[in-house]
Write a protein that holds these residues in place. Structure first.
Motif, mmCIF file in Angstrom:
data_model
loop_
_atom_site.group_PDB
_atom_site.id
_atom_site.type_symbol
_atom_site.label_atom_id
_atom_site.label_comp_id
_atom_site.label_asym_id
_atom_site.label_seq_id
_atom_site.Cartn_x
_atom_site.Cartn_y
_atom_site.Cartn_z
ATOM 1 N N VAL A 242 -37.194 20.956 19.747
ATOM 2 C CA VAL A 242 -38.146 20.108 20.998
ATOM 3 C C VAL A 242 -38.284 18.538 20.235
ATOM 4 O O VAL A 242 -38.224 17.596 21.237
ATOM 5 C CB VAL A 242 -39.178 20.672 21.200
ATOM 6 C CG1 VAL A 242 -40.263 19.772 22.309
ATOM 7 C CG2 VAL A 242 -39.223 22.067 21.811
ATOM 8 N N ASP A 243 -38.935 18.422 19.159
ATOM 9 C CA ASP A 243 -39.101 17.150 18.689
ATOM 10 C C ASP A 243 -37.675 16.098 18.799
ATOM 11 O O ASP A 243 -37.760 14.996 18.913
ATOM 12 C CB ASP A 243 -39.706 17.009 17.424
ATOM 13 C CG ASP A 243 -41.044 17.428 17.429
ATOM 14 O OD1 ASP A 243 -41.892 17.628 18.435
ATOM 15 O OD2 ASP A 243 -41.548 17.703 16.201
ATOM 16 N N SER B 105 -38.512 8.238 20.745
ATOM 17 C CA SER B 105 -39.153 7.894 19.422
ATOM 18 C C SER B 105 -40.297 7.000 19.649
ATOM 19 O O SER B 105 -40.089 6.103 20.565
ATOM 20 C CB SER B 105 -38.427 6.973 18.312
ATOM 21 O OG SER B 105 -39.107 6.542 17.348
ATOM 22 N N ALA B 106 -41.434 7.008 19.263
ATOM 23 C CA ALA B 106 -42.598 6.005 19.622
ATOM 24 C C ALA B 106 -42.606 4.890 18.351
ATOM 25 O O ALA B 106 -43.422 3.968 18.474
ATOM 26 C CB ALA B 106 -43.935 6.877 19.586
ATOM 27 N N VAL B 107 -41.632 5.095 17.322
ATOM 28 C CA VAL B 107 -41.702 4.066 16.382
ATOM 29 C C VAL B 107 -40.334 3.128 16.408
ATOM 30 O O VAL B 107 -39.444 3.794 16.539
ATOM 31 C CB VAL B 107 -41.725 4.759 14.909
ATOM 32 C CG1 VAL B 107 -42.010 3.811 13.745
ATOM 33 C CG2 VAL B 107 -43.003 5.656 15.081
ATOM 34 N N PRO B 108 -40.469 1.913 16.189
ATOM 35 C CA PRO B 108 -41.711 0.934 16.090
ATOM 36 C C PRO B 108 -42.462 0.953 17.224
ATOM 37 O O PRO B 108 -41.851 1.166 18.423
ATOM 38 C CB PRO B 108 -41.141 -0.140 15.570
ATOM 39 C CG PRO B 108 -39.879 -0.207 16.290
ATOM 40 C CD PRO B 108 -39.385 1.137 16.217
#
Length: 91
Positions: free
Chosen positions: A51-52, A57-60
């Motif tokens: 799932v991940d 992505s929240a980075v950066p």
């Protein structure tokens, strides 16, 4: 009941490669259906990782996100060092 699943040529090729490697290294012939079932079973056991892998992505962080985080910060007036944090987290 078998259901057809469409996969692109690259995925089909990698599935066939894996099927051939099993035949060579394990000495056992498996159908693509058996192989896919095993892969799905394995993925189901680690489904959080699967799932991940589909999350964005929240980075950066964007500049706006960084500013929002800094706006939410405040000083408690107490100085904290690594040992304090370890004690709080690990008792």
């Amino acid at each position: 009941m078998a259901t057809a699943v469409k996969v692109d040529e690259d995925a089909k090729s990698r599935l066939e490669e894996l099927q051939a490697e099993i035949r060579l290294k394990a000495g056992k012939t498996v159908t693509q259906q058996e192989l896919l079932s095993r892969l799905i079973d394995d993925a189901y056991e680690s489904r959080a990782e699967v799932v991940d892998s589909f999350r964005e992505s929240a980075v950066p962080l964007t500049d706006d996100e960084k500013e929002a985080m800094q706006r939410g910060r405040f000083s408690s007036g107490t100085e904290t060092d690594e040992e304090d944090i370890d004690d709080i987290l690990y008792g």
